[in-house]
Each structure stands twice: as structure tokens, then as C-alpha cells.
Design an enzyme around this catalytic site. Sequence first.
Site, PDB file in Angstrom:
ATOM      1  CG  HIS A  34      -2.168   0.851   1.314  1.00 50.54           C
ATOM      2  ND1 HIS A  34      -2.352   1.645   0.276  1.00 50.54           N
ATOM      3  CD2 HIS A  34      -2.928   1.214   2.349  1.00 50.54           C
ATOM      4  CE1 HIS A  34      -3.595   2.400   0.733  1.00 50.54           C
ATOM      5  NE2 HIS A  34      -3.756   2.212   1.859  1.00 50.54           N
TER       6      HIS A  34
ATOM      7  CG  HIS B 254      -4.136   0.749  -8.314  1.00 47.66           C
ATOM      8  ND1 HIS B 254      -5.578   0.784  -8.098  1.00 47.66           N
ATOM      9  CD2 HIS B 254      -3.838   1.492  -7.165  1.00 47.66           C
ATOM     10  CE1 HIS B 254      -5.848   1.458  -6.816  1.00 47.66           C
ATOM     11  NE2 HIS B 254      -4.768   1.955  -6.474  1.00 47.66           N
TER      12      HIS B 254
ATOM     13  CG  ASP C 118       2.736   4.367  -3.610  1.00 43.18           C
ATOM     14  OD1 ASP C 118       2.608   5.584  -2.987  1.00 43.18           O
ATOM     15  OD2 ASP C 118       2.065   3.415  -3.569  1.00 43.18           O
TER      16      ASP C 118
HETATM   17  C1  LIG Z   1      -1.005  -2.855  -5.665  1.00 38.61           C
HETATM   18  C2  LIG Z   1      -1.257  -4.470  -5.811  1.00 38.61           C
HETATM   19  C3  LIG Z   1      -1.213  -4.761  -4.193  1.00 38.61           C
HETATM   20  C4  LIG Z   1      -2.591  -4.970  -6.226  1.00 38.61           C
HETATM   21  O1  LIG Z   1      -2.779  -6.210  -5.897  1.00 38.61           O
HETATM   22  P1  LIG Z   1      -3.853  -7.273  -6.707  1.00 38.61           P
HETATM   23  O2  LIG Z   1      -5.029  -6.329  -6.897  1.00 38.61           O
HETATM   24  O3  LIG Z   1      -3.844  -8.398  -5.719  1.00 38.61           O
HETATM   25  O4  LIG Z   1      -3.201  -7.381  -7.980  1.00 38.61           O
HETATM   26  P2  LIG Z   1      -3.857  -8.108  -9.250  1.00 38.61           P
HETATM   27  O5  LIG Z   1      -4.794  -9.037  -9.111  1.00 38.61           O
HETATM   28  O6  LIG Z   1      -4.441  -6.870  -9.998  1.00 38.61           O
HETATM   29  O7  LIG Z   1      -2.344  -8.536 -10.230  1.00 38.61           O
HETATM   30  C5  LIG Z   1      -2.767  -9.079 -11.323  1.00 38.61           C
HETATM   31  C6  LIG Z   1      -1.423  -9.906 -11.806  1.00 38.61           C
HETATM   32  O8  LIG Z   1      -0.346  -8.964 -12.090  1.00 38.61           O
HETATM   33  C7  LIG Z   1       0.723  -9.453 -11.298  1.00 38.61           C
HETATM   34  N1  LIG Z   1       1.206  -8.013 -10.600  1.00 38.61           N
HETATM   35  C8  LIG Z   1       0.574  -6.958 -10.018  1.00 38.61           C
HETATM   36  N2  LIG Z   1       1.365  -5.976  -9.457  1.00 38.61           N
HETATM   37  C9  LIG Z   1       2.503  -6.394 -10.038  1.00 38.61           C
HETATM   38  C10 LIG Z   1       3.837  -5.749  -9.627  1.00 38.61           C
HETATM   39  N3  LIG Z   1       3.903  -4.778  -9.122  1.00 38.61           N
HETATM   40  N4  LIG Z   1       4.794  -6.565 -10.336  1.00 38.61           N
HETATM   41  C11 LIG Z   1       4.676  -7.594 -10.956  1.00 38.61           C
HETATM   42  N5  LIG Z   1       3.766  -8.344 -11.295  1.00 38.61           N
HETATM   43  C12 LIG Z   1       2.275  -7.775 -10.756  1.00 38.61           C
HETATM   44  C13 LIG Z   1       0.070 -10.063 -10.142  1.00 38.61           C
HETATM   45  O9  LIG Z   1       0.964 -11.032  -9.478  1.00 38.61           O
HETATM   46  C14 LIG Z   1      -0.837 -10.937 -10.884  1.00 38.61           C
HETATM   47  O10 LIG Z   1      -0.295 -11.801 -11.744  1.00 38.61           O
HETATM   48  P3  LIG Z   1      -0.952 -13.334 -11.905  1.00 38.61           P
HETATM   49  O11 LIG Z   1      -2.075 -12.881 -12.708  1.00 38.61           O
HETATM   50  O12 LIG Z   1       0.080 -14.214 -12.564  1.00 38.61           O
HETATM   51  O13 LIG Z   1      -1.275 -13.596 -10.547  1.00 38.61           O
HETATM   52  C15 LIG Z   1       0.115  -5.256  -6.464  1.00 38.61           C
HETATM   53  O14 LIG Z   1      -0.262  -4.512  -7.941  1.00 38.61           O
HETATM   54  C16 LIG Z   1       1.270  -4.663  -5.852  1.00 38.61           C
HETATM   55  O15 LIG Z   1       1.911  -5.653  -5.287  1.00 38.61           O
HETATM   56  N6  LIG Z   1       1.915  -3.994  -6.468  1.00 38.61           N
HETATM   57  C17 LIG Z   1       3.102  -3.360  -5.915  1.00 38.61           C
HETATM   58  C18 LIG Z   1       2.902  -2.599  -4.543  1.00 38.61           C
HETATM   59  C19 LIG Z   1       2.416  -1.196  -4.823  1.00 38.61           C
HETATM   60  O16 LIG Z   1       3.116  -0.537  -5.708  1.00 38.61           O
HETATM   61  N7  LIG Z   1       1.525  -0.799  -3.923  1.00 38.61           N
HETATM   62  C20 LIG Z   1       1.002   0.467  -4.239  1.00 38.61           C
HETATM   63  C21 LIG Z   1      -0.260   0.571  -4.704  1.00 38.61           C
HETATM   64  S1  LIG Z   1      -0.911   2.281  -4.926  1.00 38.61           S
END
Ligand SMILES: CC(C)(COP(=O)(O)OP(=O)(O)OC[C@H]1O[C@@H](n2cnc3c(N)ncnc32)[C@H](O)[C@@H]1OP(=O)(O)O)[C@@H](O)C(=O)NCCC(=O)NCCS
Length: 414
Positions: free
Chosen positions: A256, A295, A351
Site C-alpha cells: 500500500h 493496482h 507511488d
Molecule cells: C497494488 C497491488 C497490491 C494490487 O494487488 P492485486 O489487486 O492483488 O493485483 P492484481 O490481482 O491486479 O495482479 C494481477 C497480476 O499482476 C501481477 N502484478 C500485480 N502487480 C505487480 C507488480 N507490481 N509487479 C509484478 N507483477 C505484478 C500479479 O502478481 C498478478 O499476476 P498473476 O495474474 O500471474 O497472479 C499489486 O499490484 C502490488 O503488489 N503492487 C506493488 C506494490 C505497490 O506498488 N503498491 C502500491 C499500490 S498504490
Amino acid sequence: MDEIRELIQAAAATARKETSEEPEPAFTGSVAYPVDCSVDRGLAGAIAADTKIGYVNGSKGWLIYRGYDVFDLSEHSTFEETSFLLLNGHLPTSAELAAFEEKLRSYSQLPPSVIQVLREMPINETHPMSALRTAVSFLGNWDPTADTTTVEAETEVAIRLIAQIPLLVGAIARLRHGKDPVDPKPNHTLAQGLLYAMNGEEPDAKTARVMDVALILHADHGMNASTFTTMVVNSSLSDMYGSIVAGIASLKGPLHGGANEQVLYTLEEIGNPDNVEAWFTKAREQKRKVMGFGHRVYKAYDPRARILGPLAAKLTSADPEMKALYETAIRLEKAVTEGLGTEKKIFPNVDFYSGIVYRAMGIETAIFTPIFAASRISGWTARALEYLGDNRIFRPRAVYTGPTSVDYVPMSER
Ligand SMILES: CC(C)(COP(=O)(O)OP(=O)(O)OC[C@H]1O[C@@H](n2cnc3c(N)ncnc32)[C@H](O)[C@@H]1OP(=O)(O)O)[C@@H](O)C(=O)NCCC(=O)NCCS
């Protein structure tokens, strides 16, 4: 601040052009309960409340506060005005804004005892977000109104925290390095006050405006984890301080708000722009998430990153080291969006560039997420107060997947 205004206008124009062909969202209005919808892990797809506060359209890349486009607010508004808007539902008249600012000023002194509490913890070994949650909790302990859980009383707490969290962030930033907190200046805006509280120096107008824009951009964002956490705690008629403490704890996590801090560590780990592709290939092999990307809601470019990216470019252009950091980020954006974006619709989020903007202002990495909290306090409190007006305790259920009729086994037979 013409150059910042022009930059925001250009970002808005690109956003509107690039997303104009996207389909309308499937849902924009209110819902009749009970809602018939599918809910995935992490409550994906769940609708937990009605709100008039803000709207994120993930397919179009829209962010709206109380009906106003965040691009327009970034260009024309201030964090004070935006906070008023979020809390009250309308843009203030000049008299309303003056009264709101006067109220904020009335809370612009921290009780000395809270500084003492910060001094007594191992402040340079404590994560600043952990220090901040302790400090906010302590503020509540000294507020005789804290347990009055009416909308009116909690609105007063909200305004107090909008005024005081920036001061706490500044005090924590200084105490970590053995410096005494500085006394706030009554003529400062919240953005100026935050910068002054951290640096102890009068910020120049451009830096203060950049911080103001950053605070506006981070103020509200749908039912994100920390906002939902705040609302869940407040829905039990606990108290606003406790609800915000929980929100701060949630925001701290690297999935987050804590991602802004992790982005800088990632860029430092990559080292220089030429290392990006090799680093990214390895990260993919290791199935490592790239911080600052992806996201739950946005499947288009995050409008906040559209502004923060060009701001980062502008602020880093004069310093070779900072310029290399920004170029590393740009190369990483290209690698991730080309490598994952087409398939999984992964774009930079808020971020990814905010940390570079803060770093260019000379702010240390560990303070990035507390700055996020100094902004999100407006959204947290606005949404908790809106929900409190028609409160029902949050209480979802889980699908039980364990056994149901296991015979008790005495200790001697296990
Ligand atoms: C923000 C976040 C937690 C959302 O999680 P989420 O809703 O569960 O993610 P999604 O279900 O949309 O992800 C879809 C796919 O993309 C991948 N993915 C999502 N964000 C990714 C990232 N930053 N790097 C690599 N892969 C990513 C996931 O592993 C998932 O892969 P899969 O289909 O093979 O399982 C996630 O994107 C993340 O961990 N990002 C990095 C942390 C971050 O920047 N957080 C700030 C958010 S404002």
C-alpha cells in the site's frame, strides 16, 4: 507557478486523449442492497458502502473528489481547500475557507508531551510510520472529547489531525537525526508547514507548490486498504484517533503506501539506467513484484502518476545523480509496461514517481510514507465521518473450509 500549472494541464490533456475511447464503466451509480456480486480474494469486487466522497474509474484512469477531477484540483486548488471539499462536499466560499484555515491554525501547536513520547522511543530505529501511529494514539489519550463518537465531535478531531499530522511527521523526521522539532509558523500553509517542520528552513514557493500538489493527489482514493481499515474501526463506534491509528498501520505496508519507500530502494538496487533490463529479467524470473506498479482498480495509467512523473522529470533535471535516478525509473517503466503491461495491464501507480519527487526535495526515503499519511488523513476522516452519519458496523463473513465434526481427543491420546 506557471510551469507547474502547464505541466498539470499537459498531463490532463494526455489523460483525456488517451482514455477517451475507453468504454463507460459498468457501474457508476448507487446500489440496492443486498448486492448480488462475486467477491474474490482480498475482497476484490466487493462493494462495501455508498459514498459521495470520491470515485476511481480504473478503466478510464479517472480520479474524482466530490465530483471534481483531480487534474483540476491539482491545477487550481490547495490542500486546505481540497480537505474542506472532501469533508464538507462543496468548495468553500472565501469566508468558509478562512474559517477552516483559522481552525487548522488553532491546532498548530503540538502538546510538548507528545514530543517527549517521541524522544523516549528508540526513534532512529523505529519506522517513522510506527512512531506516527504511537504519536496519534497518544494525542487521543489527552483529548477529553476522544470518546464522543458523534459526527460533530469527530469532525473536530479530523481537523485537528489534518493540522497536526504534518507537524508530527516533521518532528519525527528531525528527531531521527538528533535535531529538535521547530516551532510552526502561523502564516504557513499545510504544505509549507510540513516542509518547514521537516527541514527547519523556509521552503521556496516552487517546492511548497509541488508539495501542495502531492498532498492534493494523495488525499483520497476509494476504498483502499487504509481507508477501509479506518472505516471498519470507526464503524464499531470506537474513536477517531484509534481509527486513524489503524489507518496509519495499514498504509505502512509495502503493498500500500509503503510502496513509495520501496520504489526508491528498488531504484537504488538497480543502480543506473543501463542495469534496468537485466534487473527486470531477473525480477520476473524470481516472480518478484516491482514496487510502484500495478493496482487493484486501475487497469489504465494512474492519473496521479501522470502528474508526478513529469514533476519528477522537472525536479531532477539539474542534478546529474538525480537525473540518473529518474532515467532509471523511466527505463523501468518502459520495461514493466512492455513486459507486463500489455498482458496484465500493469502501469505505474502513485507511488512510483512520488518518491523521486520527494527525494528531489531532499527528503529522506523513510519519511515518504508518513507524507502520504499527512495527505490521506483528509480522505480517511471524510469517509469515516460520511459512514458514521448512517453507521452500521462492518461485519463480513468468511467461507468456512475446515471440518465440522471432529471428535475431541484427550491429551493422553494425541
Ligand atoms: C497494488 C497491488 C497490491 C494490487 O494487488 P492485486 O489487486 O492483488 O493485483 P492484481 O490481482 O491486479 O495482479 C494481477 C497480476 O499482476 C501481477 N502484478 C500485480 N502487480 C505487480 C507488480 N507490481 N509487479 C509484478 N507483477 C505484478 C500479479 O502478481 C498478478 O499476476 P498473476 O495474474 O500471474 O497472479 C499489486 O499490484 C502490488 O503488489 N503492487 C506493488 C506494490 C505497490 O506498488 N503498491 C502500491 C499500490 S498504490
